[in-house]
Design a protein around this motif. Sequence first.
Motif, PDB file in Angstrom:
ATOM      1  N   ALA A   1      -9.309  -7.486  12.567  1.00 24.15           N
ATOM      2  CA  ALA A   1      -7.884  -7.211  12.751  1.00 24.15           C
ATOM      3  C   ALA A   1      -7.024  -8.259  12.051  1.00 24.15           C
ATOM      4  O   ALA A   1      -5.993  -7.940  11.446  1.00 24.15           O
ATOM      5  CB  ALA A   1      -7.553  -7.154  14.243  1.00 24.15           C
ATOM      6  N   THR A   2      -7.445  -9.523  12.138  1.00 22.58           N
ATOM      7  CA  THR A   2      -6.677 -10.591  11.493  1.00 22.58           C
ATOM      8  C   THR A   2      -6.681 -10.422   9.982  1.00 22.58           C
ATOM      9  O   THR A   2      -5.631 -10.545   9.322  1.00 22.58           O
ATOM     10  CB  THR A   2      -7.259 -11.964  11.871  1.00 22.58           C
ATOM     11  OG1 THR A   2      -7.225 -12.123  13.284  1.00 22.58           O
ATOM     12  CG2 THR A   2      -6.465 -13.088  11.229  1.00 22.58           C
ATOM     13  N   SER A   3      -7.835 -10.139   9.409  1.00 23.03           N
ATOM     14  CA  SER A   3      -7.926  -9.971   7.962  1.00 23.03           C
ATOM     15  C   SER A   3      -7.085  -8.791   7.494  1.00 23.03           C
ATOM     16  O   SER A   3      -6.395  -8.869   6.459  1.00 23.03           O
ATOM     17  CB  SER A   3      -9.386  -9.772   7.546  1.00 23.03           C
ATOM     18  OG  SER A   3      -9.499  -9.718   6.145  1.00 23.03           O
ATOM     19  N   ALA A   4      -7.103  -7.691   8.258  1.00 18.23           N
ATOM     20  CA  ALA A   4      -6.304  -6.529   7.880  1.00 18.23           C
ATOM     21  C   ALA A   4      -4.821  -6.859   7.883  1.00 18.23           C
ATOM     22  O   ALA A   4      -4.073  -6.468   6.972  1.00 18.23           O
ATOM     23  CB  ALA A   4      -6.588  -5.371   8.826  1.00 18.23           C
ATOM     24  N   ALA A   5      -4.369  -7.599   8.907  1.00 23.31           N
ATOM     25  CA  ALA A   5      -2.952  -7.966   8.985  1.00 23.31           C
ATOM     26  C   ALA A   5      -2.557  -8.909   7.863  1.00 23.31           C
ATOM     27  O   ALA A   5      -1.482  -8.768   7.256  1.00 23.31           O
ATOM     28  CB  ALA A   5      -2.669  -8.608  10.346  1.00 23.31           C
ATOM     29  N   LEU A   6      -3.416  -9.879   7.553  1.00 21.73           N
ATOM     30  CA  LEU A   6      -3.106 -10.816   6.476  1.00 21.73           C
ATOM     31  C   LEU A   6      -3.068 -10.113   5.118  1.00 21.73           C
ATOM     32  O   LEU A   6      -2.209 -10.410   4.278  1.00 21.73           O
ATOM     33  CB  LEU A   6      -4.140 -11.938   6.460  1.00 21.73           C
ATOM     34  CG  LEU A   6      -4.079 -12.920   7.629  1.00 21.73           C
ATOM     35  CD1 LEU A   6      -5.299 -13.831   7.624  1.00 21.73           C
ATOM     36  CD2 LEU A   6      -2.805 -13.749   7.583  1.00 21.73           C
ATOM     37  N   THR A   7      -3.998  -9.185   4.899  1.00 20.51           N
ATOM     38  CA  THR A   7      -4.024  -8.436   3.644  1.00 20.51           C
ATOM     39  C   THR A   7      -2.777  -7.582   3.492  1.00 20.51           C
ATOM     40  O   THR A   7      -2.142  -7.559   2.424  1.00 20.51           O
ATOM     41  CB  THR A   7      -5.277  -7.551   3.581  1.00 20.51           C
ATOM     42  OG1 THR A   7      -6.437  -8.376   3.626  1.00 20.51           O
ATOM     43  CG2 THR A   7      -5.299  -6.721   2.300  1.00 20.51           C
ATOM     44  N   ALA A   8      -2.398  -6.873   4.561  1.00 23.27           N
ATOM     45  CA  ALA A   8      -1.214  -6.014   4.507  1.00 23.27           C
ATOM     46  C   ALA A   8       0.044  -6.823   4.226  1.00 23.27           C
ATOM     47  O   ALA A   8       0.903  -6.410   3.435  1.00 23.27           O
ATOM     48  CB  ALA A   8      -1.080  -5.243   5.813  1.00 23.27           C
ATOM     49  N   ALA A   9       0.161  -7.984   4.863  1.00 23.99           N
ATOM     50  CA  ALA A   9       1.343  -8.816   4.655  1.00 23.99           C
ATOM     51  C   ALA A   9       1.422  -9.331   3.224  1.00 23.99           C
ATOM     52  O   ALA A   9       2.488  -9.348   2.600  1.00 23.99           O
ATOM     53  CB  ALA A   9       1.335  -9.976   5.647  1.00 23.99           C
ATOM     54  N   ARG A  10       0.275  -9.729   2.686  1.00 23.70           N
ATOM     55  CA  ARG A  10       0.278 -10.245   1.312  1.00 23.70           C
ATOM     56  C   ARG A  10       0.616  -9.136   0.313  1.00 23.70           C
ATOM     57  O   ARG A  10       1.379  -9.345  -0.643  1.00 23.70           O
ATOM     58  CB  ARG A  10      -1.083 -10.862   0.982  1.00 23.70           C
ATOM     59  CG  ARG A  10      -1.128 -11.566  -0.361  1.00 23.70           C
ATOM     60  CD  ARG A  10      -2.420 -12.323  -0.531  1.00 23.70           C
ATOM     61  NE  ARG A  10      -2.561 -13.393   0.432  1.00 23.70           N
ATOM     62  CZ  ARG A  10      -2.006 -14.603   0.298  1.00 23.70           C
ATOM     63  NH1 ARG A  10      -1.256 -14.870  -0.760  1.00 23.70           N
ATOM     64  NH2 ARG A  10      -2.197 -15.523   1.201  1.00 23.70           N
ATOM     65  N   LEU A  11       0.060  -7.954   0.515  1.00 24.63           N
ATOM     66  CA  LEU A  11       0.345  -6.836  -0.385  1.00 24.63           C
ATOM     67  C   LEU A  11       1.818  -6.427  -0.311  1.00 24.63           C
ATOM     68  O   LEU A  11       2.377  -5.934  -1.296  1.00 24.63           O
ATOM     69  CB  LEU A  11      -0.546  -5.644  -0.042  1.00 24.63           C
ATOM     70  CG  LEU A  11      -2.033  -5.809  -0.372  1.00 24.63           C
ATOM     71  CD1 LEU A  11      -2.823  -4.606   0.124  1.00 24.63           C
ATOM     72  CD2 LEU A  11      -2.237  -5.990  -1.878  1.00 24.63           C
ATOM     73  N   ALA A  12       2.432  -6.641   0.864  1.00 20.91           N
ATOM     74  CA  ALA A  12       3.854  -6.317   1.031  1.00 20.91           C
ATOM     75  C   ALA A  12       4.772  -7.398   0.482  1.00 20.91           C
ATOM     76  O   ALA A  12       5.996  -7.260   0.505  1.00 20.91           O
ATOM     77  CB  ALA A  12       4.159  -6.085   2.513  1.00 20.91           C
TER      78      ALA A  12
END
Length: 206
Positions: free
Chosen positions: A22-33
């Motif tokens: 869950a943490t990795s998914a949130a960090l990836t989404a934030a960086r892509l945004a």
Amino acid sequence: MGRTPGADVLAAGVGPAAAASATSAALTAARLAGNPYDLVVSAGIGGGFAERAPVGAVVVADRIVAADLGAETPDGFVPVTGLGFGTDVHVPPAALVEAAREAGLAPGAVLTVSTVTGSAARAAELLARHPSAVAEAMEGFGVAEAATAHGVPVLEIRAISNAIGPRDRDAWRIPAALTALTSAFVRLAPAEAGSPFALARARLVP
């Protein structure tokens, strides 16, 4: 995920694997945004080693340790690093740990376990292997693995709901621990530019 002033709150699930995912998914989404995070905090309740972190105390990890990641051998437990690969410890930024200590949180190693300790023998074994341990929980190391992979600093904060040792659910104080955790974050919140936590974070974030 819920929104609070200056932070996103994510309920990541139980255990290190769910927490890491869950943490990795949130960090990836934030960086892509285009809006990457500058700090990840693993927060919740946990068990405390009674003489160091009694029920109601709030601790901050100066080491986030995967306490049962490794191998059992005839000579005892060997952590994954002793097997020659991986890591079993993440070290949060000292400035943040010190700022939390100044706000009243007790520093020490917080152990991530996949099975909650339920006996005095197991508690003694963990303390023998990790003399600086103050608490155990089930997610911190997974969060730290994901944050480190993304190059983001990580902190772990735990409010103590029960003593580590013989399992006694009637002695758990979860509502009181959650209240203590909330109070700790109020003290830590960098509402004022001169607060110790704000200054510590400023030293981490360009």
